[in-house]
Design an enzyme around this catalytic site. Structure first.
Site, PDB file in Angstrom:
ATOM      1  N   GLU A 259      -7.323   0.094   1.824  1.00  0.00           N
ATOM      2  CA  GLU A 259      -7.441  -1.055   0.920  1.00  0.00           C
ATOM      3  C   GLU A 259      -6.754  -2.280   1.501  1.00  0.00           C
ATOM      4  O   GLU A 259      -5.797  -2.167   2.270  1.00  0.00           O
ATOM      5  CB  GLU A 259      -6.757  -0.729  -0.410  1.00  0.00           C
ATOM      6  CG  GLU A 259      -7.326   0.505  -1.066  1.00  0.00           C
ATOM      7  CD  GLU A 259      -6.666   0.801  -2.410  1.00  0.00           C
ATOM      8  OE1 GLU A 259      -6.539   1.977  -2.753  1.00  0.00           O
ATOM      9  OE2 GLU A 259      -6.271  -0.165  -3.092  1.00  0.00           O
TER      10      GLU A 259
ATOM     11  N   CYS B   3       8.934   7.177  -0.261  1.00  0.00           N
ATOM     12  CA  CYS B   3       9.723   6.424  -1.248  1.00  0.00           C
ATOM     13  C   CYS B   3       9.318   6.918  -2.640  1.00  0.00           C
ATOM     14  O   CYS B   3       8.128   7.002  -2.949  1.00  0.00           O
ATOM     15  CB  CYS B   3       9.465   4.928  -1.117  1.00  0.00           C
ATOM     16  SG  CYS B   3       9.898   4.294   0.516  1.00  0.00           S
TER      17      CYS B   3
ATOM     18  N   CYS C 267       6.951   4.816  -5.003  1.00  0.00           N
ATOM     19  CA  CYS C 267       5.748   4.202  -4.422  1.00  0.00           C
ATOM     20  C   CYS C 267       4.536   5.101  -4.524  1.00  0.00           C
ATOM     21  O   CYS C 267       4.577   6.280  -4.175  1.00  0.00           O
ATOM     22  CB  CYS C 267       6.011   3.855  -2.950  1.00  0.00           C
ATOM     23  SG  CYS C 267       4.577   3.117  -2.153  1.00  0.00           S
TER      24      CYS C 267
ATOM     25  N   SER D 185      12.448  -3.631   3.088  1.00  0.00           N
ATOM     26  CA  SER D 185      12.463  -3.036   1.746  1.00  0.00           C
ATOM     27  C   SER D 185      13.826  -2.395   1.542  1.00  0.00           C
ATOM     28  O   SER D 185      14.080  -1.307   2.042  1.00  0.00           O
ATOM     29  CB  SER D 185      11.355  -1.986   1.627  1.00  0.00           C
ATOM     30  OG  SER D 185      10.107  -2.617   1.733  1.00  0.00           O
TER      31      SER D 185
ATOM     32  N   HIS E 294      15.959  -2.451  -1.754  1.00  0.00           N
ATOM     33  CA  HIS E 294      15.850  -1.807  -3.062  1.00  0.00           C
ATOM     34  C   HIS E 294      17.125  -1.184  -3.618  1.00  0.00           C
ATOM     35  O   HIS E 294      17.090  -0.602  -4.705  1.00  0.00           O
ATOM     36  CB  HIS E 294      14.740  -0.740  -3.070  1.00  0.00           C
ATOM     37  CG  HIS E 294      13.403  -1.229  -2.598  1.00  0.00           C
ATOM     38  ND1 HIS E 294      12.931  -2.491  -2.850  1.00  0.00           N
ATOM     39  CD2 HIS E 294      12.423  -0.612  -1.886  1.00  0.00           C
ATOM     40  CE1 HIS E 294      11.737  -2.633  -2.311  1.00  0.00           C
ATOM     41  NE2 HIS E 294      11.401  -1.512  -1.720  1.00  0.00           N
TER      42      HIS E 294
ATOM     43  N   CYS F 215      -6.910  -0.044 -10.403  1.00  0.00           N
ATOM     44  CA  CYS F 215      -6.671   0.155  -8.979  1.00  0.00           C
ATOM     45  C   CYS F 215      -6.121   1.531  -8.662  1.00  0.00           C
ATOM     46  O   CYS F 215      -5.614   2.242  -9.511  1.00  0.00           O
ATOM     47  CB  CYS F 215      -5.782  -0.939  -8.408  1.00  0.00           C
ATOM     48  SG  CYS F 215      -4.141  -0.900  -9.039  1.00  0.00           S
TER      49      CYS F 215
HETATM   50  N1  SAH Z   1       6.262   0.564   4.364  1.00  0.00           N
HETATM   51  C1  SAH Z   1       6.506  -0.845   4.308  1.00  0.00           C
HETATM   52  C2  SAH Z   1       5.330  -1.670   3.814  1.00  0.00           C
HETATM   53  C3  SAH Z   1       4.532  -1.120   2.676  1.00  0.00           C
HETATM   54  S1  SAH Z   1       5.260  -1.148   1.070  1.00  0.00           S
HETATM   55  C4  SAH Z   1       7.760  -1.125   3.517  1.00  0.00           C
HETATM   56  O1  SAH Z   1       8.360  -0.186   3.003  1.00  0.00           O
HETATM   57  O2  SAH Z   1       8.190  -2.267   3.454  1.00  0.00           O
HETATM   58  C5  SAH Z   1       5.246  -2.860   0.662  1.00  0.00           C
HETATM   59  C6  SAH Z   1       6.252  -3.232  -0.414  1.00  0.00           C
HETATM   60  O3  SAH Z   1       5.802  -2.840  -1.713  1.00  0.00           O
HETATM   61  C7  SAH Z   1       7.594  -2.556  -0.218  1.00  0.00           C
HETATM   62  O4  SAH Z   1       8.650  -3.455  -0.439  1.00  0.00           O
HETATM   63  C8  SAH Z   1       7.544  -1.491  -1.266  1.00  0.00           C
HETATM   64  O5  SAH Z   1       8.832  -1.046  -1.537  1.00  0.00           O
HETATM   65  C9  SAH Z   1       6.843  -2.216  -2.405  1.00  0.00           C
HETATM   66  N2  SAH Z   1       6.351  -1.347  -3.488  1.00  0.00           N
HETATM   67  C10 SAH Z   1       5.898  -0.093  -3.400  1.00  0.00           C
HETATM   68  N3  SAH Z   1       5.547   0.379  -4.620  1.00  0.00           N
HETATM   69  C11 SAH Z   1       5.773  -0.621  -5.505  1.00  0.00           C
HETATM   70  C12 SAH Z   1       5.597  -0.768  -6.909  1.00  0.00           C
HETATM   71  N4  SAH Z   1       5.095   0.220  -7.656  1.00  0.00           N
HETATM   72  N5  SAH Z   1       5.926  -1.936  -7.497  1.00  0.00           N
HETATM   73  C13 SAH Z   1       6.390  -2.966  -6.737  1.00  0.00           C
HETATM   74  N6  SAH Z   1       6.558  -2.899  -5.402  1.00  0.00           N
HETATM   75  C14 SAH Z   1       6.267  -1.745  -4.781  1.00  0.00           C
END
Ligand code: SAH
Length: 346
Positions: free
Chosen positions: A89, A113, A116, A211, A213, A330
């Protein structure tokens, strides 16, 4: 057979030299591909017959197939099918400064994670360079428009597909290729420290987002498996080195999770962790998904967290929420509807 969109200009030049073809022919091929957007080698009419044949016999020029497209006011989501039937996607967002395309770098993700959605599908494979480049080309063609910003924040961990991501950046950045300035490209990583080290050496001038968090190991261990391998101190140290060498500002992404990482104490601890680091924190309202029990922090808590960081002289923004109307429809990448890197300042 390799796809021609896998190849950087430098590599195509070397390939031509090895085959006794003049180097400048590689530039001509790039012009056909990236400026004139032809779909067959036979249309490259300034190539000799044997040059055309060499390409035709050794490379494909296949595009991705769009199998679904969802649209909302400022966001469009595309589902592509790859030649081996895997699906990926990409999400396009309109901003006042242009538009940005959020690109996937892998089929699935192994980073695990806990918050995620993408990681629920374990990594099947890395994307080829062409499969990343063609997400851009395919959408530009579909909308008859140019994409101004690229963020590598889709499914997958870019630094777990490092070499392909570097070639991808080279092609996007190359003035004979997609010709986007480095500052219009952002790579986001969960923090694979040795790869960040390599990235420093490679000297790419693109934006780097981390990232994060969490303000400490205890919370980060619960959210991100990668933290068990590379502790927060190691991550912060390598980021300090990155900033020292590149003189660039880093973005820390911080998802606000109700009751997990969103207290005033957490904000104070985060301020201490980031004190003096040339960076800014992007607070992200969590995009809830039905499969995962985390909830998004209350608005007042996000504001109090924001205020605490500000008071402690940390640059901070709150990410604008994108396309929540599309959320229900989605799949794995629902999080990406909310992506906006240079978020509104409030
Ligand atoms: N693996 C990379 C890029 C992909 S994730 C990374 O970890 O940065 C892209 C971003 O989206 C990351 O900051 C991730 O933590 C965030 N993300 C993942 N799931 C999410 C969610 N449900 N709500 C908001 N952000 C999210």
């Amino acid at each position: 057979m390799k796809n021609i969109y896998d190849i950087t200009l430098e590599k195509l030049e070397l390939y031509f030299i090895d085959n006794n073809i003049k180097k400048f022919k590689a530039t001509q091929v790039f012009e056909w591909l990236y400026k004139k957007r032809v779909t067959s080698f036979l249309e490259m009419t300034n190539l000799k017959k044997e040059e055309m044949e060499l390409l035709n016999n050794n490379f494909t020029i296949n595009n991705l197939k769009i199998i679904s497209k969802l649209e909302d006011k400022d966001v469009k989501k595309y589902l592509f099918e790859l030649s081996d039937k895997n699906k990926i996607e990409a999400v396009l967002m309109n901003h006042d400064y242009g538009n940005s395309l959020c690109i996937s770098t892998q089929v699935g993700c192994n980073m695990g994670c806990t918050f995620c959605e993408s990681g629920r599908l374990k990594k099947v494979r890395n994307l080829e360079v062409s499969e990343m480049i063609l997400q851009i080309i395919c959408i530009e063609e579909n909308l008859n428009t140019r994409i101004s910003h690229i963020v590598l924040m889709g499914i997958g961990e870019p630094f777990d597909n490092y070499l392909n991501v570097i070639d991808f950046i080279n092609i996007v950045n190359c003035n004979k290729g997609l010709d986007l300035g480095s500052r219009h490209i952002t790579v986001s990583t969960c923090g694979i420290v040795p790869k960040i080290k390599e990235f420093i050496k490679d000297g790419k001038q693109v934006n780097l987002a981390i990232s994060l968090h969490a303000p400490n190991n205890e919370i980060r261990n619960k959210l991100m498996a990668i933290n068990k391998t590379y502790k927060i101190e190691d991550l912060i140290n390598i980021i300090k080195e990155y900033i020292k060498v590149t003189n660039r500002r880093v973005t820390f992404e911080y998802i606000m999770l109700d009751g997990i990482n969103d207290t005033i104490e957490n904000a104070v601890e985060l301020s201490r962790l980031l004190r003096g680091i040339n960076s800014y924190v992007n607070l992200i309202p969590y995009n809830e998904t039905s499969h995962i029990e985390y909830r998004k922090s209350k608005k007042e808590k996000i504001m109090a967290f924001y205020d605490t960081l500000k008071k402690n002289n940390i640059n901070v923004t709150i990410r604008k929420e994108f396309g929540s109307n599309l959320k229900g429809a989605c799949g794995q990448l629902r999080s990406l509807y909310e992506e906006e890197l240079w978020s509104m300042h409030i």
